[in-house]
Design a protein around this motif. Structure first.
Motif, PDB file in Angstrom:
ATOM      1  N   LEU A 203       0.931  -1.160   0.052  1.00  0.00           N
ATOM      2  CA  LEU A 203       0.275   0.114  -0.292  1.00  0.00           C
ATOM      3  C   LEU A 203       1.022   1.156  -0.101  1.00  0.00           C
ATOM      4  O   LEU A 203       1.601   1.416   0.336  1.00  0.00           O
ATOM      5  N   GLY A 204       0.944   1.996  -0.255  1.00  0.00           N
ATOM      6  CA  GLY A 204       1.097   3.129  -0.793  1.00  0.00           C
ATOM      7  C   GLY A 204       2.836   3.301  -2.093  1.00  0.00           C
ATOM      8  O   GLY A 204       3.130   4.667  -1.978  1.00  0.00           O
ATOM      9  N   SER A 225      -5.091   0.442  -2.764  1.00  0.00           N
ATOM     10  CA  SER A 225      -5.912   0.093  -1.902  1.00  0.00           C
ATOM     11  C   SER A 225      -4.609  -1.320  -1.917  1.00  0.00           C
ATOM     12  O   SER A 225      -4.493  -1.998  -2.645  1.00  0.00           O
ATOM     13  N   ARG A 452      -1.508  -1.837   9.552  1.00  0.00           N
ATOM     14  CA  ARG A 452      -2.972  -1.541   9.169  1.00  0.00           C
ATOM     15  C   ARG A 452      -3.724  -1.593  10.757  1.00  0.00           C
ATOM     16  O   ARG A 452      -4.927  -1.184  10.950  1.00  0.00           O
ATOM     17  N   ARG A 455      -3.401   1.717  11.341  1.00  0.00           N
ATOM     18  CA  ARG A 455      -4.897   2.043  11.312  1.00  0.00           C
ATOM     19  C   ARG A 455      -5.867   2.362  11.641  1.00  0.00           C
ATOM     20  O   ARG A 455      -6.807   2.837  11.980  1.00  0.00           O
ATOM     21  N   TYR A 472      -6.785   5.597   4.997  1.00  0.00           N
ATOM     22  CA  TYR A 472      -6.002   5.599   3.934  1.00  0.00           C
ATOM     23  C   TYR A 472      -6.357   6.599   2.369  1.00  0.00           C
ATOM     24  O   TYR A 472      -7.499   6.216   2.783  1.00  0.00           O
TER      25      TYR A 472
END
Length: 512
Positions: A203-204, A225, A452, A455, A472
């Protein structure tokens, strides 16, 4: 039809439409028969696909008139041959030296990578626990991978970008549609022998391909995602077009086969005309996962719509059938205008070439065994729009990478710290250090899981306090409602190339 084409079986890889498949030491050769057993499930023909027959018209029966090739479908052979060389130049797509004459000479890039090590792994020991599951959630060793990320595979859609450069020069929207259709098919050929899965991006993670000076375009991808895996992609070409997409991959292992379903629309807009094309990818099916020789098929329909002119192209990817007399990997289609009048017939295969033939007359033919009446199109001689480049020497030992694919993971300066080229497990695998790559892959995945969990804890805390939690947020893309499809998609919001120019990467997350 040549005997070679008659005897060929589906041995193709899937394009970027697939999140990945499985590497096997034995691959089906083009002249061999399929090892599918009698329980194999074959796809029925698509019910809504147009049924038609093409007959090459005799030029002697068509006199030249004042009509233009870009006009009605009552075309004339003289007009076809005297057209302004856009179609004629398409025959050069197999010649790399003829590409991009108005841009700077190509920078010297690498032409090989380390040979793939001969590692073995018991596929069934892993796959037996995966039936019916979403494969993106199951950790897989790098032994099943190729040393490219899904973002890089997505960028491979641009291998035949010159088709779009030629499409810019078309005066007629129906002619332009032919090039767009050929481009949509060409993306599947880049991985025709590629039976390994790409790395699932973190992710990212981002990937840039800046070929603005060399080839006239620059491309940016970002993983927006993780579950479900989704990547946003934006391409700008100074030749006069922009392409963008957000692709979400759904994949399920069914025991006998693996289905890869790409979800999301591809947008292509030409700057001068404003013609805006939208289409979606077909389903990829990987056969013989456990027993027999691995082979992959593409099947389904692609409908390309020009939302400005309302022209359409219906492309049918014919699924492989042991009982069919059709050539394998066959793709056919018809280009129609806003009134539904047919102008061109598209034909070819998704692994080798696509042709278009101008329709000079159409009539209703005999009724098929299914009770459908087939349309008979009289056409002029076909023009080759796209032809696949030959693979580089020693490709079989380099994951069957094309010349473009060999350069995608080449180290490059000044890229973002989140760029796929800097992903350590992928780099270790490319260098043949698979054991070290597997250790590093586990470290990166655990690091991502920890972020994750943090988050998720923040979301719970915000909920308890009655606050909103955005979740996110992608760095270079933003979610907007697509005015044409009504879907919520990630589109490029700008800033990346400016950050690269300043080498200001402070906003980038620490993912590696």
């Amino acid at each position: 039809m040549s005997e070679r084409r008659k005897g060929r079986i589906i041995a193709a890889g899937f394009g970027v439409s697939g999140q990945g498949c499985w590497n096997r030491s034995v691959q089906p050769a083009k002249g061999e028969a399929s090892d599918e057993d009698e329980e194999t499930e074959y796809f029925d023909a698509m019910e809504d696909a147009p049924a038609f027959i093409t007959v090459t018209a005799d030029p002697k029966h068509h006199r030249r008139s004042g009509s233009n090739l870009s006009g009605a479908s009552e075309g004339h052979p003289e007009d076809w041959n005297l057209e302004d060389n856009v179609f004629e130049s398409a025959n050069q797509t197999g010649d790399k030296e003829s590409m991009c004459k108005d841009v700077l000479p190509k920078k010297r890039r690498r032409t090989r990578i380390p040979d793939k090590p001969n590692y073995s792994l018991n596929l069934w020991s892993i796959m037996k626990n995966c039936i019916g599951k979403e494969l993106s959630k199951i950790p897989m060793p790098v032994n099943f991978n190729e040393p490219l990320s899904m973002l890089q595979r997505l960028t491979e859609d641009l291998e035949y970008h010159e088709l779009l450069d030629k499409a810019v020069k078309c005066e007629s929207s129906t002619e332009q549609m032919c090039f767009v259709a050929a481009f949509s098919v060409s993306s599947y050929s880049t991985t025709v022998h590629r039976t390994a899965k790409p790395f699932n991006p973190l992710l990212g993670e981002t990937y840039e391909l800046d070929r603005l000076d060399e080839l006239g375009f620059r491309s940016l991808c970002e993983q927006v995602s993780h579950h479900p895996p989704a990547a946003a992609h934006h391409v700008y070409s100074k030749q006069g077009w922009t392409l963008w997409q957000e692709i979400t991959i759904a994949s399920k292992f069914r025991g006998k086969y693996l289905s890869i379903m790409p979800l999301g629309a591809i947008h292509l807009e030409f700057h001068s005309s404003g013609n805006h094309y939208v289409w979606r990818k077909v389903t990829s099916t990987v056969h013989n996962i456990i027993v027999g020789k691995l082979w992959i098929d593409q099947s389904g329909d692609i409908e390309i719509v020009n939302h400005k002119s309302k022209d359409k192209c219906q492309l049918k990817f014919t699924p492989y059938s042991y009982f069919s007399r059709d050539i394998p990997r066959k793709v056919t289609g018809v280009v129609t205008d806003a009134d539904g009048k047919a102008h061109y017939v598209m034909s070819g295969t998704w692994d080798e070439n696509m042709e278009c033939s101008k329709i000079v007359q159409s009539s209703h033919g005999s009724t098929s065994s299914e009770g459908k009446q087939k349309t008979v199109y009289q056409t002029l001689a076909p023009k080759v729009l796209w032809k696949k480049y030959p693979l580089p020497e020693n490709a079989e030992n380099m994951y069957f990478f094309s010349d473009l694919a060999l350069t995608l993971n080449e180290p490059e300066e000044r890229v973002a710290p989140t760029d796929s080229r800097l992903r350590p497990d992928q780099r270790l695998m490319e260098n043949g250090k698979w054991d070290e790559a597997n250790v590093e892959k586990q470290r990166l995945e655990e690091k991502q899981r920890a972020v994750r969990r943090r988050r998720e804890a923040e979301a719970v805390e915000a909920l308890e306090e009655g606050k909103d939690y955005e979740g996110y947020i992608p760095l270079w893309f933003e979610r907007k409602v697509d005015p044409l499809t009504g879907e919520l998609i990630c589109v490029y919001k700008g800033g990346y190339w400016e950050a690269k120019e300043k080498q200001d990467w402070d906003l980038c997350p620490d993912i590696f």
